[in-house]
Design a protein around this motif. Structure first.
Motif, PDB file in Angstrom:
ATOM      1  N   MET A   1      40.817  73.181 -69.607  1.00 33.86           N
ATOM      2  CA  MET A   1      40.664  72.628 -68.810  1.00 33.86           C
ATOM      3  C   MET A   1      40.042  73.498 -67.728  1.00 33.86           C
ATOM      4  SD  MET A   1      43.236  71.229 -65.723  1.00 33.86           S
ATOM      5  CE  MET A   1      43.250  69.714 -66.410  1.00 33.86           C
ATOM      6  N   LYS A   2      39.324  73.093 -66.738  1.00 33.86           N
ATOM      7  CA  LYS A   2      37.712  73.673 -66.198  1.00 33.86           C
ATOM      8  C   LYS A   2      38.877  74.004 -64.468  1.00 33.86           C
ATOM      9  CE  LYS A   2      33.192  72.364 -67.117  1.00 33.86           C
ATOM     10  NZ  LYS A   2      32.004  71.232 -66.882  1.00 33.86           N
ATOM     11  N   ASN A   3      38.487  75.523 -64.052  1.00 29.84           N
ATOM     12  CA  ASN A   3      39.573  75.905 -62.433  1.00 29.84           C
ATOM     13  C   ASN A   3      38.920  75.703 -61.441  1.00 29.84           C
ATOM     14  OD1 ASN A   3      36.979  77.081 -63.094  1.00 29.84           O
ATOM     15  ND2 ASN A   3      38.239  79.860 -62.804  1.00 29.84           N
ATOM     16  N   VAL A   4      39.438  75.044 -60.358  1.00 33.78           N
ATOM     17  CA  VAL A   4      38.995  75.184 -58.808  1.00 33.78           C
ATOM     18  C   VAL A   4      39.526  75.597 -58.122  1.00 33.78           C
ATOM     19  CG1 VAL A   4      40.810  72.960 -59.446  1.00 33.78           C
ATOM     20  CG2 VAL A   4      38.362  72.898 -57.424  1.00 33.78           C
ATOM     21  N   LEU A   5      38.918  76.681 -56.971  1.00 33.39           N
ATOM     22  CA  LEU A   5      39.266  77.759 -56.057  1.00 33.39           C
ATOM     23  C   LEU A   5      38.917  76.551 -54.785  1.00 33.39           C
ATOM     24  CD1 LEU A   5      39.887  80.039 -54.620  1.00 33.39           C
ATOM     25  CD2 LEU A   5      37.459  80.634 -53.868  1.00 33.39           C
ATOM     26  N   VAL A   6      40.184  76.370 -54.131  1.00 32.53           N
ATOM     27  CA  VAL A   6      40.593  75.705 -52.717  1.00 32.53           C
ATOM     28  C   VAL A   6      41.088  76.641 -51.498  1.00 32.53           C
ATOM     29  CG1 VAL A   6      41.979  73.236 -51.780  1.00 32.53           C
ATOM     30  CG2 VAL A   6      41.185  73.069 -53.716  1.00 32.53           C
ATOM     31  N   ILE A   7      40.641  76.802 -50.616  1.00 31.71           N
ATOM     32  CA  ILE A   7      39.895  77.372 -49.418  1.00 31.71           C
ATOM     33  C   ILE A   7      40.599  76.531 -48.197  1.00 31.71           C
ATOM     34  CG2 ILE A   7      39.210  78.843 -48.178  1.00 31.71           C
ATOM     35  CD1 ILE A   7      37.589  80.248 -50.163  1.00 31.71           C
ATOM     36  N   GLY A   8      41.531  76.456 -47.287  1.00 31.72           N
ATOM     37  CA  GLY A   8      42.019  76.158 -45.814  1.00 31.72           C
ATOM     38  C   GLY A   8      43.008  75.478 -45.766  1.00 31.72           C
ATOM     39  N   SER A   9      42.780  74.738 -44.768  1.00 30.60           N
ATOM     40  CA  SER A   9      45.043  75.248 -43.582  1.00 30.60           C
ATOM     41  C   SER A   9      45.678  74.433 -44.499  1.00 30.60           C
ATOM     42  CB  SER A   9      44.120  74.154 -42.094  1.00 30.60           C
ATOM     43  OG  SER A   9      43.583  72.905 -43.221  1.00 30.60           O
ATOM     44  N   THR A  10      46.685  74.612 -44.601  1.00 33.26           N
ATOM     45  CA  THR A  10      48.366  73.804 -44.605  1.00 33.26           C
ATOM     46  C   THR A  10      49.219  73.440 -43.084  1.00 33.26           C
ATOM     47  OG1 THR A  10      48.726  74.451 -47.022  1.00 33.26           O
ATOM     48  CG2 THR A  10      50.047  73.091 -45.734  1.00 33.26           C
ATOM     49  N   CYS A  11      49.421  72.766 -42.849  1.00 32.02           N
ATOM     50  CA  CYS A  11      49.144  72.546 -41.467  1.00 32.02           C
ATOM     51  C   CYS A  11      50.357  71.066 -41.486  1.00 32.02           C
ATOM     52  CB  CYS A  11      48.169  71.831 -40.457  1.00 32.02           C
ATOM     53  SG  CYS A  11      47.970  70.446 -40.668  1.00 32.02           S
ATOM     54  N   VAL A  12      51.431  70.412 -40.550  1.00 36.52           N
ATOM     55  CA  VAL A  12      52.924  69.620 -40.177  1.00 36.52           C
ATOM     56  C   VAL A  12      51.557  69.136 -39.554  1.00 36.52           C
ATOM     57  CG1 VAL A  12      54.170  68.813 -38.676  1.00 36.52           C
ATOM     58  CG2 VAL A  12      54.429  71.334 -39.894  1.00 36.52           C
ATOM     59  N   ASP A  13      51.629  67.482 -40.227  1.00 34.91           N
ATOM     60  CA  ASP A  13      51.203  66.175 -39.238  1.00 34.91           C
ATOM     61  C   ASP A  13      52.917  65.715 -38.466  1.00 34.91           C
ATOM     62  OD1 ASP A  13      48.773  66.313 -40.276  1.00 34.91           O
ATOM     63  OD2 ASP A  13      49.266  65.201 -42.628  1.00 34.91           O
ATOM     64  N   VAL A  14      52.147  66.154 -37.217  1.00 33.18           N
ATOM     65  CA  VAL A  14      53.283  64.311 -36.375  1.00 33.18           C
ATOM     66  C   VAL A  14      52.565  63.610 -36.364  1.00 33.18           C
ATOM     67  CG1 VAL A  14      54.420  64.991 -33.544  1.00 33.18           C
ATOM     68  CG2 VAL A  14      53.438  66.644 -35.248  1.00 33.18           C
ATOM     69  N   ILE A  15      53.197  62.529 -36.659  1.00 33.08           N
ATOM     70  CA  ILE A  15      53.142  60.977 -37.366  1.00 33.08           C
ATOM     71  C   ILE A  15      53.912  60.318 -35.967  1.00 33.08           C
ATOM     72  CG2 ILE A  15      53.011  59.846 -38.529  1.00 33.08           C
ATOM     73  CD1 ILE A  15      53.266  61.318 -40.426  1.00 33.08           C
ATOM     74  N   LEU A  16      53.164  60.063 -35.460  1.00 36.81           N
ATOM     75  CA  LEU A  16      53.753  58.680 -34.308  1.00 36.81           C
ATOM     76  C   LEU A  16      53.135  57.746 -34.176  1.00 36.81           C
ATOM     77  CD1 LEU A  16      52.401  61.860 -31.196  1.00 36.81           C
ATOM     78  CD2 LEU A  16      55.250  60.565 -31.883  1.00 36.81           C
ATOM     79  N   ARG A 264      38.892  67.633 -65.979  1.00 37.15           N
ATOM     80  CA  ARG A 264      39.459  67.187 -66.933  1.00 37.15           C
ATOM     81  C   ARG A 264      38.403  67.435 -67.180  1.00 37.15           C
ATOM     82  NH1 ARG A 264      44.450  63.282 -65.494  1.00 37.15           N
ATOM     83  NH2 ARG A 264      45.732  65.073 -65.011  1.00 37.15           N
ATOM     84  N   GLY A 265      36.946  67.143 -67.109  1.00 39.30           N
ATOM     85  CA  GLY A 265      35.989  66.770 -68.327  1.00 39.30           C
ATOM     86  C   GLY A 265      35.295  65.741 -67.773  1.00 39.30           C
ATOM     87  N   MET A 266      35.980  65.146 -67.423  1.00 37.82           N
ATOM     88  CA  MET A 266      35.303  63.506 -66.883  1.00 37.82           C
ATOM     89  C   MET A 266      34.278  62.973 -66.272  1.00 37.82           C
ATOM     90  SD  MET A 266      38.773  62.119 -65.307  1.00 37.82           S
ATOM     91  CE  MET A 266      38.918  60.419 -64.990  1.00 37.82           C
ATOM     92  N   PRO A 267      33.082  62.202 -66.561  1.00 41.77           N
ATOM     93  CA  PRO A 267      31.868  61.845 -65.919  1.00 41.77           C
ATOM     94  C   PRO A 267      32.710  61.889 -64.763  1.00 41.77           C
ATOM     95  CG  PRO A 267      32.297  60.460 -68.091  1.00 41.77           C
ATOM     96  CD  PRO A 267      32.801  61.163 -68.035  1.00 41.77           C
TER      97      PRO A 267
END
Length: 302
Positions: A1-16, A264-267
């Protein structure tokens, strides 16, 4: 399987949950309020991680304030070991106002989660990635230039860039530098038109393809996806949602599922069809995180 790098935010969603968005001086009573884990990059990483992808997730988390500890414990519970610990910083949150029809309006208070320091990437020096993912919110922030500069030196085969609804606010110089990296753009139809200056969606995709010289993916909600790939325009039909609870994280989860299929190698066209099913499931749940049962239903096991 190919690999991937994800850079960025994780936060709290305050759902109203509200009957309607308040008008000036109006006093409304939300039906409910709850905390949920969220953030554009997290929503992408969540899909990839739960599906067993070969994924590296770099996300900064502050220790101070109300929201940082909530994020830290949630990431630990889910096995994300690569969070960046910032003891002197605090995380913000995203207030998600969800109306009766399921549409959401965001009011975000940004904190440590949207910052970037190239020193965080030292453990990955010399490592190559087949795919990478970044969001426009990080590029718009004060450390966005550092992120773009790092991406210009990184060994990433194909970069996915999700400018988001605030993508038009990113400095043109940084946008041009990102486009020079030939990213795949993952946007919705409104964002495509705003970024390109074109009123017609197909014209918008052609213009953005001219700027990036790569694939452009535009989600269209229940109508599926319009894609320009290798000079050809095509539509991948959407999956109908029986009931829209809210649309929080639907676009991010779509991007995550698209990346999962490619890893996963899918088109691409098949990956987009899977992603349409994922986003349809996400809008039928509260918040961006699918239950284990729904996840197993829309993401085929390896």
């Amino acid at each position: 399987m190919k690999n991937v790098l994800v850079i960025g935010s994780t936060c709290v969603d305050v759902i109203l949950r509200v009957d309607h968005l308040p008008r000036t001086e109006e006093n409304i009573h939300p039906e409910s309020q709850r905390f949920a884990i969220g953030g554009c990059a997290y929503n992408v990483a969540n899909i990839l991680g739960r599906a067993g992808a070969n994924m590296t997730f770099v996300t900064p988390v502050g220790r101070k304030g109300v929201f940082g500890p909530f994020v830290r414990e949630a990431l630990k519970d889910q096995g994300f070991a690569t969070m960046i610990d910032l003891p002197e910083e605090q995380n913000g949150c995203c207030y998600c106002f969800v109306e009766k029809n399921g549409e959401r309006t965001f009011a975000s208070v940004h904190g440590a989660e949207y910052t970037f320091d190239p020193a965080w990437m030292a453990p990955y020096e010399g490592k190559s990635f087949d795919y990478g993912y970044v969001c426009g919110l990080e590029v718009e922030e004060r450390t966005g230039e550092k992120l773009v500069s790092w991406l210009e030196t990184a060994d990433i085969g194909t970069l996915f860039y999700a400018p988001g609804p605030r993508g038009v606010r990113v400095r043109k110089e940084l946008t041009d530098r990102l486009y020079a990296l030939h990213p795949v753009l993952h946007i919705n139809s409104s964002e495509a038109k705003a970024l390109s200056g074109c009123d017609d969606l197909d014209d918008a995709l052609r213009e953005l393809n001219r700027r990036t010289d790569n694939t452009v993916i535009a989600t269209m909600g229940a109508d599926g996806v319009r894609c320009l790939e290798n000079g050809a325009l095509y539509t991948v039909a959407g999956k109908k949602a029986d009931l829209v609870v809210d649309t929080i994280g639907a676009g991010d989860s779509h991007a995550g599922a698209t990346l999962l299929g490619l890893c996963r190698g899918m088109p691409l066209e098949i990956s987009l069809a899977m992603a349409n099913g994922v986003s349809a499931a996400v809008v039928q749940t509260s918040g961006a995180t699918l239950s284990d049962e729904d996840f197993a239903r829309v993401i085929p096991a390896l």
